[in-house]
Design an enzyme around this catalytic site. Structure first.
Site, short mmCIF file in Angstrom:
data_model
loop_
_atom_site.label_atom_id
_atom_site.label_comp_id
_atom_site.label_asym_id
_atom_site.label_seq_id
_atom_site.Cartn_x
_atom_site.Cartn_y
_atom_site.Cartn_z
N GLU A 44 0.87 -1.17 0.00
CA GLU A 44 0.00 0.00 0.00
C GLU A 44 0.91 1.22 0.00
OE1 GLU A 44 -2.77 0.37 3.28
OE2 GLU A 44 -3.58 2.21 2.43
N ARG A 287 5.86 -13.04 9.39
CA ARG A 287 6.51 -11.76 9.16
C ARG A 287 7.96 -11.82 9.62
NH1 ARG A 287 2.58 -7.63 8.82
NH2 ARG A 287 4.07 -5.97 9.22
N LYS A 297 4.76 0.70 9.35
CA LYS A 297 4.79 1.98 8.66
C LYS A 297 4.27 3.08 9.57
CE LYS A 297 3.52 0.03 4.40
NZ LYS A 297 2.46 0.03 3.43
P1 ATP Z 1 2.93 -2.30 8.00
O1 ATP Z 1 2.18 -3.23 8.89
O2 ATP Z 1 4.34 -2.08 8.36
O3 ATP Z 1 2.22 -1.02 7.75
P2 ATP Z 1 1.82 -3.53 5.80
O4 ATP Z 1 1.71 -5.00 5.91
O5 ATP Z 1 0.61 -2.73 6.04
O6 ATP Z 1 3.03 -3.05 6.62
P3 ATP Z 1 1.77 -3.45 2.99
O7 ATP Z 1 2.15 -2.33 2.13
O8 ATP Z 1 0.35 -3.82 3.09
O9 ATP Z 1 2.37 -3.11 4.41
O10 ATP Z 1 2.66 -4.72 2.69
C1 ATP Z 1 3.00 -5.21 1.43
C2 ATP Z 1 3.41 -6.64 1.58
O11 ATP Z 1 4.54 -6.74 2.45
C3 ATP Z 1 2.31 -7.47 2.19
O12 ATP Z 1 2.19 -8.67 1.45
C4 ATP Z 1 2.78 -7.73 3.59
O13 ATP Z 1 2.32 -8.96 4.05
C5 ATP Z 1 4.30 -7.72 3.43
N1 ATP Z 1 4.96 -7.36 4.68
C6 ATP Z 1 4.75 -6.27 5.44
N2 ATP Z 1 5.49 -6.31 6.57
C7 ATP Z 1 6.19 -7.48 6.53
C8 ATP Z 1 7.13 -8.11 7.41
N3 ATP Z 1 7.50 -7.57 8.57
N4 ATP Z 1 7.64 -9.30 7.04
C9 ATP Z 1 7.28 -9.85 5.86
N5 ATP Z 1 6.41 -9.32 5.00
C10 ATP Z 1 5.86 -8.14 5.32
MG MG Z 2 -1.17 -3.22 5.03
#
Ligand code: ATP
Ligand code: MG
Length: 583
Positions: A44, A287, A297
């Site tokens: 996102e 994760r 984020k």
């Molecule tokens: P955050 O929780 O930090 O805001 P998010 O999961 O909302 O991160 P997205 O932009 O939705 O961020 O993530 C894009 C991809 O990265 C998704 O498939 C998510 O599962 C993966 N991702 C995010 N954080 C991690 C992590 N710590 N380890 C592995 N994959 C991750």
């Molecule tokens: Mg997300």
């Protein structure tokens, strides 16, 4: 029928590539379920990518590359309020920097028209309805883990009424939050995600890609599942928190049935966007968590907003931009992901593993240079004034391909202040009054005189260079206890050296059980700036060039601020783990 080449088996793969997801992919190819693999990385664009995303990127793009498939980069931009084109650009930059490229660059917003048609189809099929309950009422109707929910009083609206209301939602007739479109699934389901989840909400907010075209936006689960289906994603890899969403994901894919309803894809054809409508399979993995970091984020955004760090690419940040500026290399991050592996087991990786990966990469790939961070002058009085030499130094002790360079040497040197002790502690191997030390690559020096200022602070050492100990001389290999680094004072270039350390001083900055938050755990010594000296060959470096400064650590020429006439180096990592001893 037999094929000429045996199918790759898990046993052929290197150990770090034998995870359960790659195993599934192998089996799907072997069984003919899929003839080509398609994955996607779906960030996102509401912030910068962090080191956790590196795991998802390496997995999504890595699997596609390893199995001859394709990986798309798809911006999951269904939540316009927090999204920004700045993030869209930075994310592309980060993915490329990590060494990957996408087959197709897409936005979920490219599919808004398809999502809309899909929603109308669900309404016509009696699978979705417009609900007038407020957010609060929806919560009250939803039930709990132990109690079933109750049907919305609007659940049995006619198809005609639903279509009419949904179209008017789209036309912008209603206020934010006045209505939602909800899936009609099962208010008694044990999985709360299946209790008539919202598919669309009203939001009069401009969108970074579609502007004011839409007053309604699809919900993540609906948009994500259909986005995967549209692109013909075969394996939709995501993190474990989406495990409970999988039934809804599968419901959306099956009920909309894009493959069976090509008319829904018409808007894409009109825009020349290729699509491969298929049935994706969602697979979850754990994760990446690393101690001493925050990896969300939201928290990273907060650190920037509150001025606790100097922006998104502050070298102490765990964003990919921050790590990059700090001197982390794509190879080190890929190594980390391989080393951590892929599983469904949640775990916390020790920060030293990350640093170890960087040391391993830089030890092999960073040329060596000499620099002095806290300078003290050493004058070799038996050399004539104006004496000047060029000494040949290998750029790498273990790899001849790095070649060699000339290091200027002269009568006056800068050495590290901490390499001299007037009163040495036990076991001291470096300079003392009257003692000898090897000057790396130049010969053996002795200190004869310690010059102090009025306050008694040592300001200069005067000594003698043993002529018999010079390179190539008989006494060059004479044993002395220690070796120190130096730079020629007449030739060295003054440099700013930024000494970074971990941003947080506790293992779990996220742990709020003691009433403190991550903001209370900032390491006060995470940034120190020093005025030092570097040899000319270091000053000449291009921005982002990494070096090992001998005996000091690994440093990188700052991406933004470094100039040959005003060098700026960031410490990427020390030579050894200095935290293990503290714990
Ligand atoms: P955050 O929780 O930090 O805001 P998010 O999961 O909302 O991160 P997205 O932009 O939705 O961020 O993530 C894009 C991809 O990265 C998704 O498939 C998510 O599962 C993966 N991702 C995010 N954080 C991690 C992590 N710590 N380890 C592995 N994959 C991750
Ligand atoms: Mg997300």
């Amino acid at each position: 029928m037999t094929s000429a080449l045996p199918e790759p088996t898990a046993a052929d793969a290197p150990p770090e590539k034998r995870d359960f997801i790659r195993q599934i992919v192998r089996e799907d190819l072997a069984s003919g379920k899929h003839t080509a693999i398609r994955t996607r990385f779906p960030p996102e664009p509401n912030g910068y990518l962090h080191i956790g995303h590196a795991k998802a990127i390496c997995l999504d793009f890595g699997i596609a590359a390893e199995f001859g498939g394709q990986c798309n980069l798809r911006f999951d931009d269904t939540n316009p309020a927090r999204e920004d084109p700045e993030f869209v650009a930075a994310i592309q930059d980060d993915v490329r920097w990590l060494g990957f490229d996408w087959a197709e660059l897409r936005h979920a917003s490219d599919y808004f028209e398809v999502y809309y048609l899909a929603a109308e189809k669900l309404i016509r099929d009696g699978k979705a309805f417009v609900c007038d309950l407020s957010a609060e009422e929806v919560r009250a109707y939803r039930g709990s883990l132990t109690e079933p929910g109750r049907n919305s009083p609007f659940r049995d609206r006619s198809v005609e009424e639903n279509l009419d209301l949904f179209r008017r939602m789209r036309a912008g007739e209603f206020e934010d939050g006045a209505r939602t479109l909800r899936a009609k699934i099962d208010m008694a389901s044990g999985n709360i995600n299946l209790r008539d989840p919202a598919l669309y909400r009203i939001k009069h907010v401009a969108h970074q890609n579609t502007g004011d075209a839409w007053p309604i936006y699809p919900m993540y689960d609906f948009a994500h599942a259909l986005g995967d289906a549209i692109e013909g994603i075969t394996h939709s890899l995501c993190t474990l928190e989406f495990e409970d969403h999988r039934p809804l994901y599968d419901w959306c894919v099956a009920q909309v049935d894009l493959a069976g309803h090509p008319e829904l894809l018409q808007p894409l054809l009109a825009r020349g966007l290729p699509n491969q409508a298929g049935t994706p399979r969602q697979i979850e993995f754990s994760r990446l968590n690393i101690n001493y970091t925050v990896m969300s984020k939201r928290k990273l955004t907060q650190l920037v907003a509150d001025g606790l760090v100097d922006g998104w690419d502050d070298p102490r940040m765990y964003t990919l931009q921050g790590l990059r500026r700090r001197g982390y290399t794509p190879a080190a991050l890929r190594l980390l992901v391989d080393r951590v592996g892929i599983s469904k087991q949640n775990s916390v990786i020790d920060f030293s593993v990350l640093e170890g990966c960087l040391r391993e990469d830089l030890d092999a790939h960073a040329p060596r240079r000499m620099a002095v961070i806290d300078p003290l002058k050493l004058v070799l009085t038996n050399l004539p004034e104006g004496h000047e030499e060029r000494l040949a130094f290998a750029n790498h002790p273990k790899d001849e391909r790095f070649g060699s360079r000339e290091v200027p040497f002269s009568r006056e040197l800068w050495i590290e202040r901490e390499d001299f002790a007037e009163v040495p502690p036990k076991g001291w191997k470096r300079l003392v009054p009257g003692g000898e030390v090897r000057l790396r690559g130049a010969g053996i020096a002795r200190v004869d005189e310690v010059v102090k200022d009025a306050e008694g602070r040592v300001v200069e050492l005067r000594g003698w260079l043993d002529p018999e100990s010079r390179p190539g001389m008989e006494g060059a290999n004479r044993k002395v206890k220690g070796t120190i680094h130096w730079v020629s004072a007449a030739h060295a270039v003054a440099a700013e050296i930024r000494l970074y350390d971990r941003l947080f001083s506790v293992e779990k900055p996220d742990d709020e059980s003691d009433g403190k938050t991550y903001r209370d755990h900032l390491n006060p010594d995470s940034r120190r700036s020093a005025r030092g000296w570097v040899e000319p060959a270091a000053a000449q470096a291009a921005p982002e060039q990494s070096f090992q400064f001998e005996r000091l650590g690994y440093f990188v020429a700052d991406r933004h601020d470094h100039r040959a006439d005003a060098p700026v180096f960031n410490r990427s990592v020390t030579l050894r783990d200095t935290w293990a001893a503290r714990a």
